[in-house]
Write a protein that holds these residues in place. Structure first.
Motif, short mmCIF file in Angstrom:
data_model
loop_
_atom_site.label_atom_id
_atom_site.label_comp_id
_atom_site.label_asym_id
_atom_site.label_seq_id
_atom_site.Cartn_x
_atom_site.Cartn_y
_atom_site.Cartn_z
N VAL A 1 4.92 1.90 0.51
CA VAL A 1 5.80 2.67 -0.37
C VAL A 1 5.39 4.14 -0.38
CG1 VAL A 1 6.25 0.70 -1.87
CG2 VAL A 1 4.35 2.23 -2.41
N LYS A 2 6.33 4.98 -0.78
CA LYS A 2 6.00 6.39 -0.97
C LYS A 2 4.94 6.54 -2.05
CE LYS A 2 10.40 8.45 0.44
NZ LYS A 2 11.55 9.29 0.01
N ASP A 3 4.09 7.55 -1.91
CA ASP A 3 3.04 7.77 -2.90
C ASP A 3 3.63 7.93 -4.30
OD1 ASP A 3 1.40 7.73 -0.74
OD2 ASP A 3 0.56 9.72 -1.03
N VAL A 4 2.92 7.39 -5.28
CA VAL A 4 3.36 7.44 -6.67
C VAL A 4 2.50 8.43 -7.44
CG1 VAL A 4 3.67 6.09 -8.78
CG2 VAL A 4 4.09 5.02 -6.55
N SER A 5 3.14 9.25 -8.28
CA SER A 5 2.41 10.21 -9.10
C SER A 5 1.64 9.50 -10.19
CB SER A 5 3.39 11.21 -9.72
OG SER A 5 2.74 12.02 -10.68
N ALA B 1 2.57 -0.08 8.94
CA ALA B 1 1.37 -0.91 8.75
C ALA B 1 1.69 -2.35 8.36
CB ALA B 1 0.49 -0.29 7.66
N VAL B 2 2.98 -2.70 8.27
CA VAL B 2 3.36 -4.06 7.87
C VAL B 2 2.85 -5.09 8.86
CG1 VAL B 2 5.30 -5.62 7.41
CG2 VAL B 2 5.39 -3.25 6.63
N GLY B 3 2.23 -6.14 8.33
CA GLY B 3 1.70 -7.20 9.19
C GLY B 3 0.24 -7.00 9.56
N ARG B 4 -0.29 -5.83 9.31
CA ARG B 4 -1.70 -5.57 9.65
C ARG B 4 -2.62 -6.11 8.56
NH1 ARG B 4 -2.34 0.19 12.80
NH2 ARG B 4 -0.40 0.10 14.02
N THR B 5 -3.86 -6.26 8.92
CA THR B 5 -4.86 -6.83 8.00
C THR B 5 -5.77 -5.74 7.47
OG1 THR B 5 -4.84 -8.95 9.13
CG2 THR B 5 -6.76 -8.47 7.77
N VAL B 6 -5.99 -5.75 6.15
CA VAL B 6 -6.97 -4.87 5.52
C VAL B 6 -7.94 -5.76 4.74
CG1 VAL B 6 -5.42 -2.90 5.35
CG2 VAL B 6 -5.53 -4.54 3.46
N GLN B 7 -9.09 -5.21 4.45
CA GLN B 7 -10.08 -5.92 3.64
C GLN B 7 -10.21 -5.24 2.28
OE1 GLN B 7 -13.63 -6.03 6.14
NE2 GLN B 7 -13.11 -8.11 6.80
N LEU B 8 -10.02 -6.03 1.22
CA LEU B 8 -10.19 -5.54 -0.14
C LEU B 8 -11.42 -6.20 -0.71
CD1 LEU B 8 -6.50 -5.78 -1.43
CD2 LEU B 8 -7.67 -3.80 -0.47
N GLN C 1 -2.46 2.90 -5.85
CA GLN C 1 -2.38 3.17 -4.41
C GLN C 1 -2.24 1.88 -3.62
OE1 GLN C 1 -6.05 5.58 -4.61
NE2 GLN C 1 -4.89 7.23 -3.66
N ILE C 2 -2.62 0.77 -4.24
CA ILE C 2 -2.35 -0.55 -3.68
C ILE C 2 -1.98 -1.50 -4.81
CG2 ILE C 2 -3.97 -0.19 -1.75
CD1 ILE C 2 -5.86 -2.19 -3.20
N TRP C 3 -1.14 -2.48 -4.50
CA TRP C 3 -0.69 -3.46 -5.49
C TRP C 3 -0.85 -4.86 -4.90
CZ3 TRP C 3 1.49 1.06 -4.12
CH2 TRP C 3 1.74 2.02 -5.13
N ILE C 4 -1.49 -5.75 -5.66
CA ILE C 4 -1.74 -7.11 -5.17
C ILE C 4 -1.39 -8.13 -6.26
CG2 ILE C 4 -3.57 -6.39 -3.57
CD1 ILE C 4 -5.62 -7.33 -5.62
N ILE D 1 0.84 -1.20 0.00
CA ILE D 1 0.00 0.00 0.00
C ILE D 1 0.87 1.25 0.00
CG2 ILE D 1 -1.87 -1.20 1.18
CD1 ILE D 1 -1.09 0.21 3.75
N SER D 2 0.29 2.36 -0.44
CA SER D 2 1.02 3.63 -0.44
C SER D 2 0.98 4.27 0.94
CB SER D 2 0.42 4.58 -1.47
OG SER D 2 -0.88 4.97 -1.08
N ALA D 3 1.88 5.21 1.16
CA ALA D 3 1.98 5.86 2.46
C ALA D 3 0.69 6.59 2.84
CB ALA D 3 3.15 6.84 2.47
N SER D 4 0.06 7.26 1.85
CA SER D 4 -1.17 8.00 2.16
C SER D 4 -2.30 7.07 2.56
CB SER D 4 -1.59 8.85 0.96
OG SER D 4 -1.83 8.03 -0.17
N VAL D 5 -2.38 5.89 1.94
CA VAL D 5 -3.41 4.91 2.32
C VAL D 5 -3.14 4.40 3.72
CG1 VAL D 5 -4.36 2.63 1.80
CG2 VAL D 5 -3.89 4.23 -0.06
N ALA D 6 -1.87 4.13 4.04
CA ALA D 6 -1.52 3.65 5.38
C ALA D 6 -1.89 4.68 6.43
CB ALA D 6 -0.02 3.33 5.43
N ARG D 7 -1.58 5.95 6.17
CA ARG D 7 -1.90 6.99 7.16
C ARG D 7 -3.40 7.15 7.30
NH1 ARG D 7 2.15 9.84 4.15
NH2 ARG D 7 4.17 9.78 5.22
N ASN D 8 -4.12 7.05 6.21
CA ASN D 8 -5.58 7.21 6.27
C ASN D 8 -6.23 6.09 7.07
OD1 ASN D 8 -8.47 7.07 5.33
ND2 ASN D 8 -7.80 8.85 4.15
#
Length: 426
Positions: free
Chosen positions: A188-192, A170-177, A201-204, A156-163
């Motif tokens: 990772v740092k946000d990508v333009s 946020a490594v090791g935490r669980t999110v729901q997609l 903003q996320i890569w799977i 995930i990007s940094a902005s998604v992690a902060r949000n």
């Protein structure tokens, strides 16, 4: 002596303030226009994080398919299936590596019993992280084993992690997609959005969803693209030859249809200007761009040259006086050179500031396109995208030469005139 020349040049600028100001602004705008046009192209083409390998990458944006033996231009055009991506591109032996990437989309991401947001996503494989160079703040990319097994791992990007978590740790935490549980393995740092081949903003892993099974038309059309990373640009012809061999081999296995690529895989320039379902005329694209640049340079340059020529004609009497007091032709021409050099230096600095200001202020207008218009992220610009001393130097030298020619020619003629004629401006 040079110091004296510059003092005299400053005096001339102060004495003719209106003309000097108009000349500076005109030259600055000429430099600004050319730099903005070229910067827009440079941002999309040259290497920059995370797409640091653009110069040695080939791209397959889309492909076409039609019935075997069809000589018309009728075809279905779109992205390839995972089968084509694997058999026709992953099987390549000449390049360094090949990555398979989805066309991108949106997902709902949430924390169990917590925040929810919509994000841009890409589904890809483990070699994606070798082709593109991301700045990892925490963790690492998903592995080849994760990708092949379709394990629910996500970067995930940094902005998604902060949000979602209020922190980038946020490594090791669980999110729901889309309500499926995924484990965060990297941040990772946000990508333009300007990084059109790698932005998300996320890569799977694509094997963790149903996207790999979405295919049609003889199992050839689907939702994937590929990026081929060569060892060097010299390998491009060999890669294209191998791509063609694998295409023919794949077509031999199809009963009624055949796939074709319309001149692909493309280098970066062709990739940017290619439209689906059309043959790309790369030379025409280059010439079109060059014509725009020449027009943007010549129109203001001609006006500036006329103004400089008029200013020099008014100084005929001054040149005659200086010649009467013993000034040689070389001395007079050197003075004109330093005056125009000073004027162009000031205008160049102003033009460069104008170009960067325009690029930032008109960011969305200049860089918005059909690929990124609907995406959520920012078209942010970094220093490595914008810093291009060669572009500025080329535009600066062009304006300096035009100003010098328009000033030095009448000065040279005056320096060889009879002193009486020069004094009387004849």
């Amino acid at each position: 002596m040079i110091k004296l020349y510059f003092k005299q040049a400053f005096f001339q600028l102060r004495e003719n303030r209106l003309i000097s100001l108009v000349s500076i602004i005109g030259t600055a705008l000429a430099i600004c226009m050319i730099m903005v046009i070229v910067l827009v192209l440079e941002v999309r083409i040259t290497d920059c994080v995370p797409e640091v390998n653009r110069s040695r990458s080939l791209y397959m944006k889309a492909m076409s398919i039609h019935q075997k033996g069809d000589t018309s231009d009728n075809s279905s055009n779109g992205c390839m299936s995972l089968t084509v991506a694997k058999e026709c591109f992953k099987a390549l032996t000449v390049p360094e590596t090949v990555t398979i990437v989805s066309t991108g989309g949106r997902m709902r991401i949430s924390v169990p019993a917590g925040k929810t947001m919509t994000v841009d996503n890409l589904e890809t494989d483990d070699t994606f992280w070798k082709v593109f160079s991301f700045d990892f703040i925490a963790g690492k990319p998903f592995t080849a084993a994760d990708s092949e097994s379709g394990l629910p791992k996500v970067v995930i990007s940094a902005s998604v992690a902060r949000n979602l978590f209020g922190t980038v740790e946020a490594v090791g935490r669980t999110v729901q997609l889309n309500l499926a549980d995924y484990t965060v393995v990297g941040v990772v740092k946000d990508v333009s959005k300007l990084a059109v081949s790698s932005y998300a903003q996320i890569w799977i892993p694509f094997n963790s969803t149903e996207i790999a099974r979405k295919c049609w038309y003889d199992n050839a059309m689907g939702t994937f693209r590929v990026v081929i990373l060569a060892h060097s640009e010299k390998d491009f012809p060999a890669i294209r030859e191998e791509v063609e061999r694998l295409r023919q081999k794949f077509n031999d296995g199809l009963q009624d249809s055949e796939i074709f690529y319309r001149g692909q895989p493309d280098d970066r320039f062709s990739f940017i200007f290619r439209h689906w379902g059309r043959e790309l005329q790369a030379k025409e694209a280059y010439l079109h761009y060059l014509l725009v640049i020449v027009i943007l340079l010549l129109v203001p340059a001609i006006n500036l040259s006329s103004m400089t020529l008029s200013r020099m004609r008014k100084r005929m009497s001054e040149i005659g006086v200086r010649k009467a007091f013993g000034a040689t032709a070389n001395v007079l021409l050197r003075q004109v050179f330093y005056e125009n050099l000073l004027l162009t230096l000031i205008a160049g600095a102003v033009g460069m500031l104008f170009s960067y200001a325009c690029t930032f202020l008109l960011n969305d207008f200049l860089f918005s396109n059909s690929e990124n218009r609907a995406q959520i992220g920012e078209t942010s610009l970094s220093a490595d995208m914008l810093f291009s001393p060669w572009i500025f130097l080329a535009a600066f030298i062009f304006c300096l030469l035009l100003n010098l020619l328009s000033a030095c020619i009448p000065a040279w003629r005056a320096s060889r005139m009879n002193i009486t004629d020069a004094l009387n401006q004849r």
